[in-house]
Design an enzyme around this catalytic site. Structure first.
Site, mmCIF file in Angstrom:
data_model
loop_
_atom_site.group_PDB
_atom_site.id
_atom_site.type_symbol
_atom_site.label_atom_id
_atom_site.label_comp_id
_atom_site.label_asym_id
_atom_site.label_seq_id
_atom_site.Cartn_x
_atom_site.Cartn_y
_atom_site.Cartn_z
ATOM 1 N N PRO A 46 0.836 -1.068 -0.006
ATOM 2 C CA PRO A 46 0.014 -0.090 -0.010
ATOM 3 C C PRO A 46 0.873 1.242 -0.138
ATOM 4 C CG PRO A 46 -0.083 -0.799 2.131
ATOM 5 C CD PRO A 46 0.965 -1.532 1.268
ATOM 6 N N GLU A 47 0.453 2.116 -0.764
ATOM 7 C CA GLU A 47 0.927 3.640 -0.792
ATOM 8 C C GLU A 47 -0.207 4.337 -0.631
ATOM 9 O OE1 GLU A 47 3.543 4.071 -4.257
ATOM 10 O OE2 GLU A 47 3.699 2.053 -4.723
#
Length: 272
Positions: free
Chosen positions: A2-3
């Site tokens: 996840p960014e």
DNA sequence: CACGAGACCTGTTCGC
DNA sequence: TGCGAACAGGTCTCGT
């Protein structure tokens, strides 16, 4: 996994609900730690004792951190490479790779699932202890093109590793850094302090554009880790090695920068 | 200060 | 088919 856009999507889903109930208003009855190192602070015993009985008041994001505002503490979770958060009924079997369970009222369970065990949770009274080192939020109003230009020129760093440095800017990861650099037509090895005002302005615009587009698509789903978003269908360079650039037809190349796979169009993103 | 290598971990995919 | 290597959305620590 996840960014910023993926964490933003997860935070919004937990806060507002979706397929499953929204979490704010629910009370944590009991914590169950299944992998010790998932908990950064405090000790497992103190964690269990302190978190029990607290109600989830709000859920927010800062950089790639998920923040759960509780009555007396903030629970902070970083998903690192393979982490995800599942809301499930108490009756659901404990899935492989669940590392931390928060048993809630209303027959609900919040599970921190993390195959690679890189993810971490903190329970703190003062979130600043963890968050103070983060750079600006790229989508907030205060992050102007002028501020980016100043920060780029305050150091002499390769652009790609600099964009991944969370103390420089909070939230970009390997996908969105590659996409932003391509959008801005900048080489990942270009030096930050040599960017012209025009190049810097393009980078500022590109960073915000790819992050906003990522959020609009509910993030990117790749492999077995994160599901839900579809931004992966809109990548222009990431994981497109050997395919033609949409701008010029040149074959996208993969190189390694700062030990990370990096994708560029050698024609659109020349080094000099 | 800036950069590269190694560590932390498991799972999937690739090449022979 | 099998098996080891390479690779994966992140970050920290260490050595140069």
């Amino acid at each position: 996994m996840p960014e910023l856009p993926e964490v933003e999507t997860i935070a919004a889903n937990l806060r507002q609900g979706g397929d499953l109930p929204a979490l704010p208003g629910h009370t944590i009855q009991r914590a169950e730690l299944l992998w010790e190192r998932t908990l950064a602070v405090p000790s497992p015993a103190e964690f269990s004792e302190r978190i029990a009985g607290q109600t989830i008041r709000d859920i927010r994001r800062r950089g790639k951190f998920l923040l759960f505002d509780l009555d007396r503490h903030t629970l902070m979770i970083h998903l690192r490479m393979s982490g995800d958060l599942w809301v499930e009924p108490e009756s659901a079997p404990v899935a492989p790779h669940h590392r931390l369970l928060l048993h809630l009222d209303g027959d609900l369970r919040l599970a921190f699932n993390d195959a690679r065990k890189f993810g971490r949770a903190w329970l703190v009274e003062e979130p600043g202890i963890v968050l103070d080192s983060l750079g600006p939020e790229p989508l907030e109003e205060g992050f102007t093109a002028e501020i980016l230009y100043q920060r780029l020129h305050a150091v002499k760093r390769q652009l790609k590793p600099l964009l991944l440095d969370q103390s420089f800017l909070a939230g970009l990861g390997n996908i969105y850094a590659d996409e932003a650099l391509h959008q801005a037509r900048l080489h990942p090895l270009a030096l930050s302090n040599e960017l012209t005002p025009e190049q810097s302005a393009r980078l500022w615009e590109s960073i915000r554009l790819v992050l906003q587009e990522g959020i609009r698509r509910n993030g990117a789903s790749i492999d077995w880790v994160y599901r839900g978003g579809n931004y992966q269908h809109f990548f222009k360079v990431y994981q497109r090695t050997g395919f033609p650039c949409y701008n010029c037809g040149t074959s996208i190349e993969r190189l390694v920068v700062g030990q990370r796979g990096t994708h560029i169009c050698p024609h659109c993103q020349p080094l000099k």
